[in-house]
Write an enzyme that holds these catalytic residues in place. Structure first.
Site, mmCIF file in Angstrom:
data_model
loop_
_atom_site.group_PDB
_atom_site.id
_atom_site.type_symbol
_atom_site.label_atom_id
_atom_site.label_comp_id
_atom_site.label_asym_id
_atom_site.label_seq_id
_atom_site.Cartn_x
_atom_site.Cartn_y
_atom_site.Cartn_z
ATOM 1 N N GLY A 137 7.336 1.464 5.156
ATOM 2 C CA GLY A 137 6.082 2.234 4.913
ATOM 3 C C GLY A 137 4.987 1.743 3.807
ATOM 4 N N LEU A 138 5.382 0.487 3.271
ATOM 5 C CA LEU A 138 4.482 -0.079 2.252
ATOM 6 C C LEU A 138 3.622 -1.178 2.931
ATOM 7 C CD1 LEU A 138 7.160 -0.626 -0.574
ATOM 8 C CD2 LEU A 138 5.644 1.021 -0.441
ATOM 9 N N PRO A 151 9.579 -4.936 0.695
ATOM 10 C CA PRO A 151 10.802 -4.485 1.626
ATOM 11 C C PRO A 151 10.220 -4.309 2.874
ATOM 12 C CG PRO A 151 10.467 -2.916 -0.085
ATOM 13 C CD PRO A 151 9.803 -4.079 -0.432
ATOM 14 N N SER A 207 1.667 -5.801 7.695
ATOM 15 C CA SER A 207 0.361 -5.674 7.633
ATOM 16 C C SER A 207 -0.623 -6.570 6.520
ATOM 17 C CB SER A 207 -0.089 -4.039 7.696
ATOM 18 O OG SER A 207 0.408 -3.386 8.612
ATOM 19 N N LYS A 236 0.862 -1.254 0.009
ATOM 20 C CA LYS A 236 -0.095 -0.156 -0.074
ATOM 21 C C LYS A 236 0.698 1.321 -0.162
ATOM 22 C CE LYS A 236 0.645 1.537 4.497
ATOM 23 N NZ LYS A 236 1.497 2.712 4.744
ATOM 24 N N ASP A 253 -2.715 -0.538 10.361
ATOM 25 C CA ASP A 253 -2.895 -0.578 8.590
ATOM 26 C C ASP A 253 -3.545 -1.921 8.403
ATOM 27 O OD1 ASP A 253 -1.870 1.689 8.444
ATOM 28 O OD2 ASP A 253 0.080 1.100 7.894
ATOM 29 N N GLY A 262 3.963 -3.875 4.260
ATOM 30 C CA GLY A 262 4.360 -5.360 3.852
ATOM 31 C C GLY A 262 3.861 -6.521 5.080
HETATM 32 O O1 C5P Z 1 -0.616 -0.197 15.150
HETATM 33 P P1 C5P Z 1 0.755 -0.616 14.690
HETATM 34 O O2 C5P Z 1 1.364 -1.704 15.721
HETATM 35 O O3 C5P Z 1 0.900 -0.711 13.437
HETATM 36 O O4 C5P Z 1 1.774 0.764 15.138
HETATM 37 C C1 C5P Z 1 2.944 0.942 15.202
HETATM 38 C C2 C5P Z 1 3.436 1.848 15.913
HETATM 39 O O5 C5P Z 1 3.310 3.310 15.240
HETATM 40 C C3 C5P Z 1 2.815 2.078 17.503
HETATM 41 O O6 C5P Z 1 3.485 1.423 18.469
HETATM 42 C C4 C5P Z 1 2.757 3.542 17.422
HETATM 43 O O7 C5P Z 1 3.998 3.987 18.176
HETATM 44 C C5 C5P Z 1 2.775 4.152 16.083
HETATM 45 N N1 C5P Z 1 1.422 4.657 15.685
HETATM 46 C C6 C5P Z 1 0.883 5.926 16.149
HETATM 47 N N2 C5P Z 1 -0.399 6.202 15.718
HETATM 48 C C7 C5P Z 1 -0.941 5.602 14.914
HETATM 49 C C8 C5P Z 1 -0.382 4.362 14.361
HETATM 50 C C9 C5P Z 1 0.581 3.929 14.902
HETATM 51 O O8 C5P Z 1 1.431 6.406 17.246
HETATM 52 N N3 C5P Z 1 -2.116 6.147 14.597
#
Ligand code: C5P
Length: 396
Positions: A212-213, A208, A217, A123, A250, A215
């Site tokens: 930020g793509l 990769p 998720s 994505k 994500d 992967g």
């Molecule tokens: O939800 P996810 O595990 O993908 O998020 C990874 C990290 O990104 C979280 O631990 C948090 O530090 C940060 N995050 C955030 N706000 C969001 C999504 C992610 O601060 N809306």
């Protein structure tokens, strides 16, 4: 007199008990034979209704006979009760044996394992406005996400060997219970109450990591979709997204993919109409950015974006790709130093014909948007010399 007849009620009582427990634990109990999971479902569908119907019929028959023979001597009554028990056992066998024979034949033709494969697409965030930190530690987001046709491949096999086993062709990725795919399998079993007879997950990585793509998720969402096909085909997308939200911000988007507006911490989705057909070139430099650290830098610098997505939504509604490109933005780019390699890659993408270029998510991958497939493929080949992790894919 009742003592004489009590034996005739034992078989129907056991049958009813077994049917009731099987309804609660269909995989552990149910049809009494080790079968592949799908066949077990079919067998249960035939066997369990018959089991409780027969049990009730036996109980009714024994009650009627008990009533009609109650004036007889005890010994003839005992004889009749014994004959009833024998008839119950024979009748139960007469029902089970033909079903057993058909299922046995089916099981021989059916593989002991069932395998399904799902593609896990990358994505990009066409828009990513990071707002303030919430009380739960997450940040308020307004994001427009788009699936791109570059994939990892997730293969899930249901078998009867027990456990959850994960394999991956990427040696740097942990394959234990810390892996998001493993967590997705555990979540699916717990949420749906499905008994785990054994499941193997094989992950072929192409996307990769720390890019930020999305992967990781996308892989987790692909595991959820595969397990739905294997164990619970009637489960809705919404239910899968509820499980997905507990795995990562994500992951819910990756369940359905396409194009969506994501708000809240990223899990509140509104499906949007698709982009006019376009191609993306994804470029991942060697530098990898940790999502947590990138959010930390935004907090340190209080570099928040509170804007909505009005311009982007209007451009999408109009189906105007150039206006979409003009409305693109990513808060994370504002915390990068001006001499960051990210900007150099963006310049190269624009020089090679991209309508616009931007970092995806918290980076470090950069994407360029192209309205022409050939130009996109040529740009991708040109960039691959410097950045081997460069990919080209269509909007999906
Ligand atoms: O939800 P996810 O595990 O993908 O998020 C990874 C990290 O990104 C979280 O631990 C948090 O530090 C940060 N995050 C955030 N706000 C969001 C999504 C992610 O601060 N809306």
């Amino acid at each position: 007199m009742f003592r004489i007849w009590i034996g005739t009620l034992v078989i129907p009582a056991l049958m009813l008990l077994y049917a009731a427990l099987s309804a609660l634990f269909p995989n552990a109990l149910g049809y009494p034979r080790a079968l592949p999971i799908q066949l077990k479902k079919v067998a249960n569908g035939i066997f369990l209704p018959w089991l409780w119907k027969l049990a009730l019929a036996f109980a009714a028959l024994s009650f009627m006979l008990m009533q009609s023979t109650r004036l007889m001597e005890e010994n003839p009554q005992r004889l009749i009760a014994f004959a009833v028990m024998l008839a119950e056992a024979l009748l139960a066998a007469a029902v089970v044996i033909p079903v057993e024979r058909v299922l046995g034949e089916q099981a021989e033709n059916e593989p002991a394992e069932i395998t399904v494969t799902e593609q896990a697409a990358a994505k990009v965030n066409l828009l990513l406005n990071v707002g303030r930190k919430r009380e739960d530690g997450y940040h308020e987001l307004v994001s427009v996400m788009q699936t791109v046709g570059v994939y990892d491949t997730v293969t899930v096999t249901a078998h009867t060997g027990g456990g959850i086993h994960l394999t991956c062709d990427e040696p740097n990725l942990a394959t234990d219970e810390t892996n998001l795919c493993y967590k997705a399998a555990v979540k699916f079993f717990t949420y749906t109450g499905t008994e785990n007879d054994g499941v193997s997950i094989d992950l072929q990585k192409r996307l990769p990591m720390q890019a930020g793509l999305g992967g990781g998720s996308a892989d987790a969402a692909a595991v959820l979709r595969a397990m739905r096909r294997l164990y619970a085909p009637d489960l809705s997308d919404e239910e899968l997204e509820t499980m997905a939200a507990e795995l990562g911000s994500d992951v819910p988007f990756c369940v359905r993919g396409g194009m969506a507006l994501a708000c809240g911490r990223g899990e509140e989705l509104t499906v949007l109409s698709p982009l006019p057909a376009c191609w993306f070139v994804l470029v991942k430099p060697e530098a990898a950015f940790s999502t947590g650290k990138m959010y930390g830098l935004i907090d340190q610098r209080r570099c928040y974006d509170e804007d909505g997505a009005d311009a982007m939504l209007a451009a999408l509604k109009a189906g105007d790709l150039k206006a979409v490109c003009a409305a693109m933005g990513n808060t994370f780019e504002r915390i990068l130093p001006p001499d960051s390699e990210i900007f150099a890659i963006q310049h190269r993408l624009r020089d090679l014909g991209a309508l616009s270029a931007m970092m995806s998510g918290s980076g470090s991958a950069v994407f360029g948007v192209f309205d022409d497939e050939d130009r996109a493929r040529m740009a991708c080949s040109a960039l691959r010399g410097t950045y081997p992790a460069s990919f080209c894919g269509k909007s999906e």
